[in-house]
Write a protein that holds these residues in place. Structure first.
Motif, PDB file in Angstrom:
ATOM      1  N   LEU A  87     -72.733   5.141 -62.272  1.00  0.00           N
ATOM      2  CA  LEU A  87     -73.434   4.517 -61.151  1.00  0.00           C
ATOM      3  C   LEU A  87     -74.684   5.293 -60.784  1.00  0.00           C
ATOM      4  O   LEU A  87     -75.755   4.734 -60.580  1.00  0.00           O
ATOM      5  CB  LEU A  87     -72.495   4.518 -59.938  1.00  0.00           C
ATOM      6  N   ALA A 140     -67.459  12.500 -47.827  1.00  0.00           N
ATOM      7  CA  ALA A 140     -67.769  11.071 -47.823  1.00  0.00           C
ATOM      8  C   ALA A 140     -68.798  10.750 -46.756  1.00  0.00           C
ATOM      9  O   ALA A 140     -69.753  10.001 -46.982  1.00  0.00           O
ATOM     10  CB  ALA A 140     -66.501  10.269 -47.596  1.00  0.00           C
ATOM     11  N   ILE A 186     -72.204  11.852 -47.878  1.00  0.00           N
ATOM     12  CA  ILE A 186     -72.807  10.907 -48.833  1.00  0.00           C
ATOM     13  C   ILE A 186     -73.311   9.685 -48.091  1.00  0.00           C
ATOM     14  O   ILE A 186     -74.434   9.221 -48.308  1.00  0.00           O
ATOM     15  CB  ILE A 186     -71.757  10.525 -49.899  1.00  0.00           C
ATOM     16  N   ILE A 238     -77.404   8.472 -47.746  1.00  0.00           N
ATOM     17  CA  ILE A 238     -77.975   7.232 -48.267  1.00  0.00           C
ATOM     18  C   ILE A 238     -78.266   6.239 -47.154  1.00  0.00           C
ATOM     19  O   ILE A 238     -79.370   5.730 -47.031  1.00  0.00           O
ATOM     20  CB  ILE A 238     -77.015   6.628 -49.315  1.00  0.00           C
ATOM     21  N   LYS A 239     -77.274   5.991 -46.306  1.00  0.00           N
ATOM     22  CA  LYS A 239     -77.409   4.887 -45.349  1.00  0.00           C
ATOM     23  C   LYS A 239     -78.325   5.231 -44.184  1.00  0.00           C
ATOM     24  O   LYS A 239     -79.154   4.439 -43.786  1.00  0.00           O
ATOM     25  CB  LYS A 239     -76.027   4.507 -44.800  1.00  0.00           C
ATOM     26  N   LYS A 298     -64.851   3.758 -44.103  1.00  0.00           N
ATOM     27  CA  LYS A 298     -64.962   4.966 -43.264  1.00  0.00           C
ATOM     28  C   LYS A 298     -63.864   4.976 -42.218  1.00  0.00           C
ATOM     29  O   LYS A 298     -63.281   6.002 -41.909  1.00  0.00           O
ATOM     30  CB  LYS A 298     -66.331   4.989 -42.563  1.00  0.00           C
ATOM     31  N   THR A 321     -60.645   6.001 -43.741  1.00  0.00           N
ATOM     32  CA  THR A 321     -60.586   7.461 -43.801  1.00  0.00           C
ATOM     33  C   THR A 321     -60.170   8.041 -42.449  1.00  0.00           C
ATOM     34  O   THR A 321     -59.298   8.906 -42.372  1.00  0.00           O
ATOM     35  CB  THR A 321     -61.968   8.033 -44.176  1.00  0.00           C
ATOM     36  N   VAL A 355     -62.129   7.613 -48.788  1.00  0.00           N
ATOM     37  CA  VAL A 355     -63.231   8.453 -49.257  1.00  0.00           C
ATOM     38  C   VAL A 355     -63.799   7.925 -50.563  1.00  0.00           C
ATOM     39  O   VAL A 355     -65.017   7.738 -50.702  1.00  0.00           O
ATOM     40  CB  VAL A 355     -62.754   9.913 -49.421  1.00  0.00           C
ATOM     41  N   THR A 356     -62.924   7.648 -51.517  1.00  0.00           N
ATOM     42  CA  THR A 356     -63.404   7.184 -52.819  1.00  0.00           C
ATOM     43  C   THR A 356     -64.221   5.910 -52.666  1.00  0.00           C
ATOM     44  O   THR A 356     -65.312   5.770 -53.226  1.00  0.00           O
ATOM     45  CB  THR A 356     -62.213   6.916 -53.758  1.00  0.00           C
ATOM     46  N   THR A 400     -65.656   4.715 -49.940  1.00  0.00           N
ATOM     47  CA  THR A 400     -66.904   4.940 -49.193  1.00  0.00           C
ATOM     48  C   THR A 400     -67.982   5.435 -50.141  1.00  0.00           C
ATOM     49  O   THR A 400     -69.112   4.939 -50.146  1.00  0.00           O
ATOM     50  CB  THR A 400     -66.692   5.985 -48.088  1.00  0.00           C
ATOM     51  N   ILE A 401     -67.614   6.402 -50.970  1.00  0.00           N
ATOM     52  CA  ILE A 401     -68.596   6.979 -51.892  1.00  0.00           C
ATOM     53  C   ILE A 401     -69.132   5.906 -52.828  1.00  0.00           C
ATOM     54  O   ILE A 401     -70.336   5.689 -52.955  1.00  0.00           O
ATOM     55  CB  ILE A 401     -67.955   8.141 -52.691  1.00  0.00           C
ATOM     56  N   ILE A 402     -68.194   5.194 -53.480  1.00  0.00           N
ATOM     57  CA  ILE A 402     -68.617   4.227 -54.495  1.00  0.00           C
ATOM     58  C   ILE A 402     -69.428   3.108 -53.864  1.00  0.00           C
ATOM     59  O   ILE A 402     -70.491   2.722 -54.357  1.00  0.00           O
ATOM     60  CB  ILE A 402     -67.377   3.669 -55.223  1.00  0.00           C
ATOM     61  N   THR A 421     -71.099   3.118 -51.030  1.00  0.00           N
ATOM     62  CA  THR A 421     -72.390   3.576 -50.517  1.00  0.00           C
ATOM     63  C   THR A 421     -73.401   3.686 -51.637  1.00  0.00           C
ATOM     64  O   THR A 421     -74.531   3.214 -51.531  1.00  0.00           O
ATOM     65  CB  THR A 421     -72.230   4.948 -49.845  1.00  0.00           C
ATOM     66  N   ILE A 422     -72.969   4.309 -52.747  1.00  0.00           N
ATOM     67  CA  ILE A 422     -73.907   4.477 -53.852  1.00  0.00           C
ATOM     68  C   ILE A 422     -74.251   3.124 -54.458  1.00  0.00           C
ATOM     69  O   ILE A 422     -75.411   2.836 -54.751  1.00  0.00           O
ATOM     70  CB  ILE A 422     -73.315   5.423 -54.920  1.00  0.00           C
TER      71      ILE A 422
END
Lengths: 795, 141, 113
Positions: free
Chosen positions: A689, A778, A781, A785-786, B70, B73, B129-130, B132-134, B136-137
């Motif tokens: 990604l 998290a 990150i 970005i946001k 989020k 989490t 968490v996982t 959110t990361i994915i 967001t990116i």
């Protein structure tokens, strides 16, 4: 926790509520909510007066860190009581004064009163703690609150400068005092002052004794602005005047005096103590009074006057300590110095407090404190003028005010210095009365300057910012109370004699006193000295323009202030240069530092300490497919170094990761194998990604030299790690603690999967923090970005 | 993320995602006795969602699973911290767990354990968490 | 096996160090990922390999493998994942803002004055 403990921390507790009160009742001046507390505390401490005068000491203990001998022990004896009453009594008057002095519309009152309460609690803690560590903690808190109060008008450059200066100097002293406390602990094995006093004869010959003595004196001298550390006090005058009256004349700067008085029984058996305390004190007395005359700012004059008066009390304490060297009968001859010190301490708080408040009134009503602009205010501000006259005449040592009495006693103490038959006092002792007399002449001069340059002479309304008028009643109450005390004590000094007796019993334990203060001693040396002071003072005051040129003779370059400023600048410059020398802003350089340190320390330890061991007896068997896996991982990780494209890099990293998870499966770690497998999958997705957005992996034209450097360091790391791994396997220093988990997994946690039970039960705290870290990552990150996107939209 | 058009993957994903999700729940509950637990369960669940993401696109997944991850989490952290602090109510040190055995009909003997609540927290945090990361990116640009 | 693993760990550390010392931000991140693999294997090897059954009481074995390193590693794997993800995003944002992933160009101004 006793009521006494509560009394000490009650200001700190009230401080918590001040911001809320300030917000809820903006119409009412916050000071009114504060005022009852010091009044109540004063009444509370007053209730101890009769029992304490009868020789009773109140002691309460609250366990804090008992294993280290650190307990919050409160000891209320004469000395502590006098200070506690000064702190709460003057505190109440200052709070009342501040209500009229600080405007509730313009000032950040919530901050001001929080700082003030912080100081009040801390100061009570200093004078009532018997434990030195607790005393130290409160001591630093007073420095800290003083810093905040000096810098209260933090938009002014001078305020910030003064605040920093006082902080640096007093905290330096505080730290050295901490050193002294630890040295004393090493000698006596206790942090308790009262217990250390008992051991005073034992430690006097200890090799650490002198070092401890110097450390403590550094703390006391910096706090009490003794020469040459006095330079912070004039700059501290940037604080609002109520603060100057409270902290920088009546209470905080006397903490050093308190410390010297409190420790006299421990250290006074040493000649060094007597010489240093008395010598530095008398030097400060002279230097302060001499410098006060040259100032034109009223608060500047008062600051130097405070310095000199503190020196006076200090020198008396030093000389009085000599009495501990004599048998009870002869000692009485020298104890007069200590009684003078205590008496003057009390008197100074009254007249100097009132003078500061008077200056505050003048400043408040005319808009200036510069005596060159002031003059002729006598008829406009008659009450303030009366306050000034009483305060200043008392300071100058004129009858019938209390300052006259303590000054006479001071001369007596100084004259008797020559009689002390040891430590060269017989020959050099003659210097004490001479310097004292000269300093008193200057004291007389600046006292007159304060009164007559402000209130008589030509009225110059064109130089004033506002039209002057008499102060409102509220501003006058506090100084009037103080000057009434000046007069009352001056007329009936023996009202306070029993208190002085008790205080002396704390400073010189085991002695009998009968202090009686007389107005009339007959025509003795002291009286002639006073008359001489007045005559010389009047003469010099009349012809001031003729001799003030001496002040300009002293170049500014060689003053202590410029030494401080240059020293500070040099330290900052040096630190900057030093930091810049190794902080190159290059991650690679930092990593090289880390790796080189790693190789050096661990490598040399392994070799020097003979820690490297290799034991091949207790190893697991090797299967063919395991060798294959090892080769895959080794080749994979090395070929990443040569990978040209992003895709190859990801695939190779993934291959290594999946092989590692296979290793977990082989090594009987099913949980790990599963986790690694899933993580690897998610990670690869993640890499893909992100790489979608990133440039190709490039080498950025790495030179041969660059590559060689990297290679050497990385081979070094690899070798050291291999050696560590081998040694860790070969040498078992102690048994594994895992047996506990194996045995108790079912018994205590009703589980069968040990790894999971360790994670959620035995070591659940680790897991709790781990998921917290994950959540933070998290959020990081997300915000990277946001949150940027929304900000971008706003622009 | 790129819009893919792969019928086989999409069809297979519909089935496989449920299998993985179910398996992740199994792994989660098995954790106290067999390999598994909150970490693995959570990671597997997020793996399933990642598969969905690869097969479809991020918008479809947000409509299928309209959670704010989020918040997932945060709820997970609350669960874990709450369970940890729970012991304090009974005058025990923090993180003291409690368990008992029950015998419900049909299922046989089983144990009830507060550690499971803690593990639920771990599970939720890992998923949250996982994802959110994915997400967001994936959503950026 | 432990001896063999020790050398393997050394090789992983070596490659990871080399990657971390390079100028490209991406290679640094890959290096940290590799480094965590090395650390995990090191922890496992220190605890001893194949000393008994998997640490599940359901196996009813005579001896079990040390469960403590495994618990540590499990924690470390998940943390490493979080950190790698954070690094990746930092790299991605850096590239977006600065248009480069060359660390030597990102050094900023000399000194702090």
């Amino acid at each position: 926790m006793s009521l006494l403990h509560l009394a000490i921390i009650s200001p700190l507790i009230l401080a918590i509520f001040i911001p809320f009160v300030h917000k809820t009742f903006p119409k009412i001046h916050t000071g009114w909510f504060l005022l009852p507390l010091p009044v109540l505390l004063f009444a509370y401490f007053l209730s101890f007066l009769s029992t304490t005068i009868n020789g009773q000491t109140t002691m309460e203990t609250l366990a804090w860190i008992p294993t280290l001998g650190i307990n919050f022990t409160v000891r209320l004896d004469g000395l502590g009581l006098l200070f506690a009453m000064l702190i709460t009594g003057i505190g109440a008057l200052v709070v009342l004064y501040s209500i009229y002095y600080l405007s509730k519309e313009k000032e950040k009152l919530n901050q001001f009163y929080v700082y003030l309460l912080l100081f009040m609690g801390a100061m009570l803690g200093v004078v009532l703690s018997d434990n030195l560590i607790v005393l130290y903690a409160f001591w630093e808190l007073t420095s800290f609150s003083s810093f905040l109060l000096i810098g209260y008008w933090n938009h002014r450059e001078r305020s910030r400068y003064g605040a920093q200066k006082s902080m640096l100097i007093t905290v330096f002293g505080g730290l050295s005092m901490l050193g002294g406390i630890i040295l004393l602990y090493l000698m006596t094995g206790t942090f308790s002052i009262s217990e250390a006093i008992v051991l005073a004869d034992v430690i006097v010959n200890h090799e650490l004794f002198t070092a401890a003595l110097l450390c403590f004196l550094l703390g006391a001298f910096t706090k009490s602005a003794q020469f040459p550390f006095h330079i912070w006090l004039p700059d501290a005058m940037e604080a609002p005047t109520p603060v100057s009256a409270y902290l920088h004349s009546a209470t905080m700067v006397k903490a050093g005096i308190y410390l010297v008085a409190r420790l006299t029984p421990i250290f006074a058996l040493s000649g060094l103590w007597i010489w240093l305390v008395a010598g530095i004190g008398i030097l400060t007395l002279f230097w302060g009074s001499f410098n006060a005359v040259k100032h034109t700012d009223l608060k500047g004059i008062l600051a130097y006057s405070t310095i000199s008066q503190l020196g006076l009390i200090m020198s008396l304490l030093g000389l009085g300590a000599a009495s501990l060297h004599y048998s009870t009968i002869d000692a009485g001859f020298y104890t007069v110095a200590v009684s003078a010190a205590v008496f003057h301490l009390l008197n100074h708080a009254t007249f100097k407090g009132s003078l500061f408040m008077m200056v505050g009134i003048v400043d408040h009503e005319t808009g200036t404190r510069d005596i060159r602009n002031l003059g002729g205010l006598m008829t406009i501000m008659p009450i303030t003028f009366t306050i000034a006259i009483i305060g200043a005449f008392s300071m100058a040592g004129l009858p019938p005010f209390n300052g006259f009495l303590s000054k006479e006693m001071f001369f007596t103490g100084m004259l008797r210095a020559q009689e002390i038959g040891f430590f060269n006092m017989g020959t050099l002792g003659i210097l004490f009365p001479i310097i004292a007399w000269v300093a008193s002449v200057f004291t007389f001069i600046y006292s007159m300057i304060i009164v007559f340059k402000t209130f008589t002479g030509k009225f110059q309304p064109e130089k004033l910012k506002v039209k002057p008028h008499e102060a409102p009643l509220g501003l006058l109450i506090s100084p009037v109370i103080l000057v009434s005390l000046v007069v009352i004590i001056g007329l009936f000094p023996n009202l306070v004699a029993p208190l002085i007796n008790t205080v002396m019993a704390s400073i010189l334990p085991g002695m009998e006193f009968d202090v009686h203060i007389y107005h009339w001693h007959g025509f003795n040396t002291e009286l002639f000295m006073t008359i001489g002071v007045i005559l010389a003072g009047i003469l010099l005051y009349k012809f001031m323009p003729k001799w003030t040129g001496v002040y300009t003779r002293m170049p500014e370059r060689f003053s202590f202030n410029s030494a401080y400023d240059n020293g500070l600048a040099a330290i900052q410059k040096g630190a900057n240069r030093f930091t810049n020398a190794y902080m190159t802003n290059s991650i690679r350089t930092y990593l090289i530092y880390i790796f080189a340190f790693f190789i050096f320390t661990l490598g040399t330890t392994l070799i020097v300490k003979n820690a490297f061991t290799l034991d091949t007896s207790n190893v697991a068997s090797i299967h063919a497919f395991e060798v294959v896996l090892v080769v895959i991982i080794a080749v994979g990780s090395i070929s990443i170094l040569f990978a040209k494209s992003r895709m190859t890099t990801i695939i190779l990293l993934g291959a290594v990761g999946y092989s590692v998870s296979l290793f977990y499966a082989i090594f009987r770690a099913p949980d790990l194998a599963l986790t690694q497998l899933v993580i690897e999958t998610v990670s690869v997705a993640l890499f893909l990604l992100v790489f979608y957005h990133l440039p190709k992996v490039s080498r950025h034209e790495e030179t041969r030299q660059f590559k060689m450097g990297n290679a050497i360091i990385s081979v070094g790391v690899g070798v050291v790690v291999t050696m560590i791994a081998l040694s860790a396997h070969s040498g078992k220093a102690f048994d594994s603690i895992s047996q506990y988990y194996i045995e108790n997994t079912y018994k205590k946690a009703a589980g069968e999967n040990m790894v999971n039970v360790i994670l959620v039960d035995f070591r659940g705290f680790d897991t709790l923090f781990e998921i917290a870290v994950l959540a933070i990552a998290a959020l990081g990150i997300f915000s990277l970005i946001k949150l940027r996107l929304t900000r971008g939209k706003e622009q | 993320m790129m819009k893919t058009n792969n019928v086989i993957l999409e069809t297979a994903t519909k089935v496989i995602v449920f299998i993985i999700l179910l398996f992740s729940v199994y792994m989660f509950f098995a954790g106290h006795y067999e390999p598994g637990g909150g970490f693995i369960g959570g990671l597997m669940a997020s793996g399933a969602i990642v598969l969905l993401l690869i097969a479809y696109d991020i918008k479809t997944v947000t409509t299928i699973l309209p959670f704010d991850f989020k918040k997932v989490t945060a709820v997970g952290l609350l669960f874990a911290a709450g369970t940890a602090a729970g012991g304090l109510l009974f005058d025990k040190p923090m993180l003291t767990h409690w368990f008992t055995y029950v015998n419900p009909p049909l299922l046989g003997k089983m144990s009830l354990h507060t550690a499971v609540l803690f593990d639920i927290g771990v599970f939720l945090v890992v998923v949250g968490v996982t994802m959110t990361i994915i997400q967001t990116i994936g959503e950026s640009e | 096996m432990e001896i063999l693993m020790s050398f393997l760990i050394g090789i992983i550390f070596m490659s990871a160090t080399y990657l971390m010392l390079s100028k490209s931000l991406l290679r640094i991140i890959v290096g940290t990922g590799l480094l965590s693999h090395g650390v995990h294997l090191l922890l496992l090897t220190m605890g001893g390999l194949k000393k008994g059954a998997a640490p599940l009481l359901g196996q009813h074995a005579e001896a079990y493998t040390d469960p403590l390193p495994q618990a540590l590693i499990l924690t470390a794997i998940v943390i490493a994942f979080g950190i790698t993800a954070l690094f990746l995003v930092v790299a991605y944002r850096t590239y977006q803002e600065l248009g480069s992933d060359n660390m030597e160009l990102m050094r900023g101004k000399e000194g702090n004055e």
